[in-house]
Write an enzyme that holds these catalytic residues in place. Structure first.
Site, PDB file in Angstrom:
ATOM      1  N   ARG A  90       0.706  -1.198   0.046  1.00  0.00           N
ATOM      2  CA  ARG A  90       0.024  -0.040  -0.065  1.00  0.00           C
ATOM      3  C   ARG A  90       0.740   1.400   0.043  1.00  0.00           C
ATOM      4  O   ARG A  90       0.287   2.225  -0.667  1.00  0.00           O
ATOM      5  CB  ARG A  90      -0.898   0.040   1.043  1.00  0.00           C
ATOM      6  N   ARG A 116       1.865   2.336  -3.783  1.00  0.00           N
ATOM      7  CA  ARG A 116       0.839   2.259  -5.036  1.00  0.00           C
ATOM      8  C   ARG A 116       1.368   3.127  -6.096  1.00  0.00           C
ATOM      9  O   ARG A 116       2.155   3.950  -5.844  1.00  0.00           O
ATOM     10  CB  ARG A 116      -0.585   2.565  -4.477  1.00  0.00           C
ATOM     11  N   CYS A 131      20.915  21.621 -31.209  1.00  0.00           N
ATOM     12  CA  CYS A 131      19.841  22.530 -31.810  1.00  0.00           C
ATOM     13  C   CYS A 131      20.091  22.796 -33.411  1.00  0.00           C
ATOM     14  O   CYS A 131      21.384  22.929 -33.615  1.00  0.00           O
ATOM     15  CB  CYS A 131      19.590  23.840 -30.973  1.00  0.00           C
ATOM     16  N   HIS A 166      14.522  21.895 -29.389  1.00  0.00           N
ATOM     17  CA  HIS A 166      15.123  21.623 -28.161  1.00  0.00           C
ATOM     18  C   HIS A 166      14.043  21.039 -27.077  1.00  0.00           C
ATOM     19  O   HIS A 166      14.622  20.364 -26.133  1.00  0.00           O
ATOM     20  CB  HIS A 166      16.033  22.929 -27.750  1.00  0.00           C
ATOM     21  N   ASN A 226      18.248   7.615 -22.740  1.00  0.00           N
ATOM     22  CA  ASN A 226      18.140   8.323 -21.305  1.00  0.00           C
ATOM     23  C   ASN A 226      17.419   9.456 -21.191  1.00  0.00           C
ATOM     24  O   ASN A 226      17.715  10.321 -22.001  1.00  0.00           O
ATOM     25  CB  ASN A 226      19.585   8.166 -20.649  1.00  0.00           C
ATOM     26  N   HIS A 248      17.293  13.268 -27.730  1.00  0.00           N
ATOM     27  CA  HIS A 248      18.295  12.310 -28.217  1.00  0.00           C
ATOM     28  C   HIS A 248      18.163  10.835 -27.499  1.00  0.00           C
ATOM     29  O   HIS A 248      17.768  10.567 -26.614  1.00  0.00           O
ATOM     30  CB  HIS A 248      19.486  12.874 -28.091  1.00  0.00           C
ATOM     31  N   HIS A 287      13.498 -12.765 -30.624  1.00  0.00           N
ATOM     32  CA  HIS A 287      12.584 -11.952 -31.020  1.00  0.00           C
ATOM     33  C   HIS A 287      12.796 -10.516 -30.394  1.00  0.00           C
ATOM     34  O   HIS A 287      12.927 -10.291 -29.280  1.00  0.00           O
ATOM     35  CB  HIS A 287      11.336 -12.785 -30.200  1.00  0.00           C
ATOM     36  N   PHE A 302      20.819  -4.162  -1.395  1.00  0.00           N
ATOM     37  CA  PHE A 302      20.695  -5.652  -1.773  1.00  0.00           C
ATOM     38  C   PHE A 302      20.805  -6.044  -3.362  1.00  0.00           C
ATOM     39  O   PHE A 302      21.460  -6.911  -3.341  1.00  0.00           O
ATOM     40  CB  PHE A 302      19.298  -5.794  -1.191  1.00  0.00           C
TER      41      PHE A 302
HETATM   42 ZN   LIG Z   1      19.001  21.742 -28.314  1.00  0.00          ZN
HETATM   43 ZN   LIG Z   2       9.083 -15.125 -31.324  1.00  0.00          ZN
END
Ligand SMILES: [Zn+2]
Ligand SMILES: [Zn+2]
Ligand SMILES: [Zn+2]
Length: 347
Positions: free
Chosen positions: A31, A34, A58, A127, A167, A180, A307, A322
């Site tokens: 909970r 969530r 740019c 941009h 990213n 990009h 695939h 961990f």
């Molecule tokens: Zn730019």
């Molecule tokens: Zn497949």
């Protein structure tokens, strides 16, 4: 992973196995984590201008990047404005095109020179529009550039794997706001891909079917993990996702290589990708995320067991000791909850 993730005594965490890589994950949704807890978690991004005079990506600043490797342009000259998508070498590459790729030893240790390519796919001349905010036609042009560069680099001698990735946002490791993607062509196969290739091959050997095709059949039996689907693609919250809201985009047609995607499939993927990223952006308040394209590596092009697919990893939590010490991930949002949230979200 923060210690307050789960306190309810009646909740039973679950271990789930990725049928491809055979990695286990702990699904410990509760909970206190969530899906709606993530929305609003990240501070709003400041509005960006459509043109930033100091940004090398740019339009008009083409001289600030190394000479282009590829561009889609309606007019204008090479390395000038007029392009819609532009691919340039990364100015600070992780790998370089020249060197000795053969493995050598340093005492008990092995090394190779970092031979390969590192490219930036500049997704638009403006941009301030992220991929999900672009016209579908522009997203399709980005995908066409992906295909073109992937095929060109796969054909280069010494390439063993080409990974296209994106990213977005500070938590996803980007420092450049201009939209990009990137591409790295390497003389080695990344471990994650090796596990997928070997796992898919084993599955095929025992069951005589593609594991990813089986995932599509399994997910289509019910709809609890499906986020959306189109004629050619199924988008779902991965059953054993390592990260909250980890989302996979799978082509319904069995195809081992992204490079073989047909133009109608590409047009469909553009709208599916835009829709998926829009849902993540709107419903989770523009989170940082990464995505990565997994396609059959160069030397496996004759196998039937892979695939291609795209994996999207929103960066809503930070791996702790961990995870880093065990490679066993704790996902605090059940994929079923994530899928329902993304499905029902009003975008
Ligand atoms: Zn730019
Ligand atoms: Zn497949
Ligand atoms: Zn994958």
């Amino acid at each position: 992973m923060s210690p307050q993730v789960r306190r309810d005594a009646d909740f039973q965490p679950e271990l789930r196995k990725n049928i491809i890589t055979r990695e286990w994950v702990i699904i410990a949704s509760g909970r206190s984590k969530r899906p709606s807890d993530f929305a609003g978690a990240s501070p709003p991004l400041p509005p960006l201008p459509s043109h930033d005079p100091g940004c090398p990506f740019c339009a008009g600043n083409e001289a600030e990047t190394p000479p282009e490797l590829f561009a889609l342009r309606a007019d204008g000259k090479r390395n000038g404005p007029g392009w819609s998508v532009r691919v340039v070498p990364n100015k600070f590459p992780a790998l370089r095109p020249d060197g000795q790729p053969e493995q050598r030893n340093r005492g008990i240790y092995a090394f190779r020179e970092g031979v390969g390519s590192h490219e930036v796919i500049v997704e638009a001349p403006e941009h301030n529009k992220d991929l999900w905010q672009m016209e579908v036609g522009q997203v399709e042009a980005v995908l066409a550039a992906y295909q073109q560069r992937l095929l060109a680099l796969e054909a280069q001698e010494g390439t063993r794997y080409v990974l296209i990735f994106r990213n977005r946002g500070a938590r996803a490791g980007t420092s450049v706001s201009h939209p990009h993607s990137q591409l790295i062509a390497a003389s080695i196969q990344p471990q994650e891909l090796r596990m997928e290739i070997l796992g898919a091959a084993d599955y095929y050997e025992y069951i005589a079917r593609c594991a990813f095709c089986d995932i599509i059949v399994e997910e289509s039996r019910g709809d609890e993990r499906i986020v959306l689907q189109s004629d050619h693609f199924l988008v779902h919250a991965a059953y054993a996702g390592r990260y909250p809201f980890e989302t996979w985009i799978l082509p319904k047609r069995h195809a081992i290589r992204f490079g073989d995607m047909t133009p109608p499939e590409r047009a469909d993927l553009a709208s599916v990708l835009k829709e998926t990223l829009t849902r993540l952006a709107i419903c989770l308040n523009n989170p940082s995320y990464n995505f990565a394209l997994h396609t059959a590596p160069v030397e496996e092009h004759n196998v039937r067991a892979f695939h291609w697919h795209l994996e999207v990893y929103p960066r809503l939590s930070t791996p702790g000791g961990f995870e880093l010490g065990s490679d066993l991930y704790i996902n605090a949002t059940a994929p079923e909850e994530a899928a329902r949230f993304l499905r029902e979200c009003k975008c």
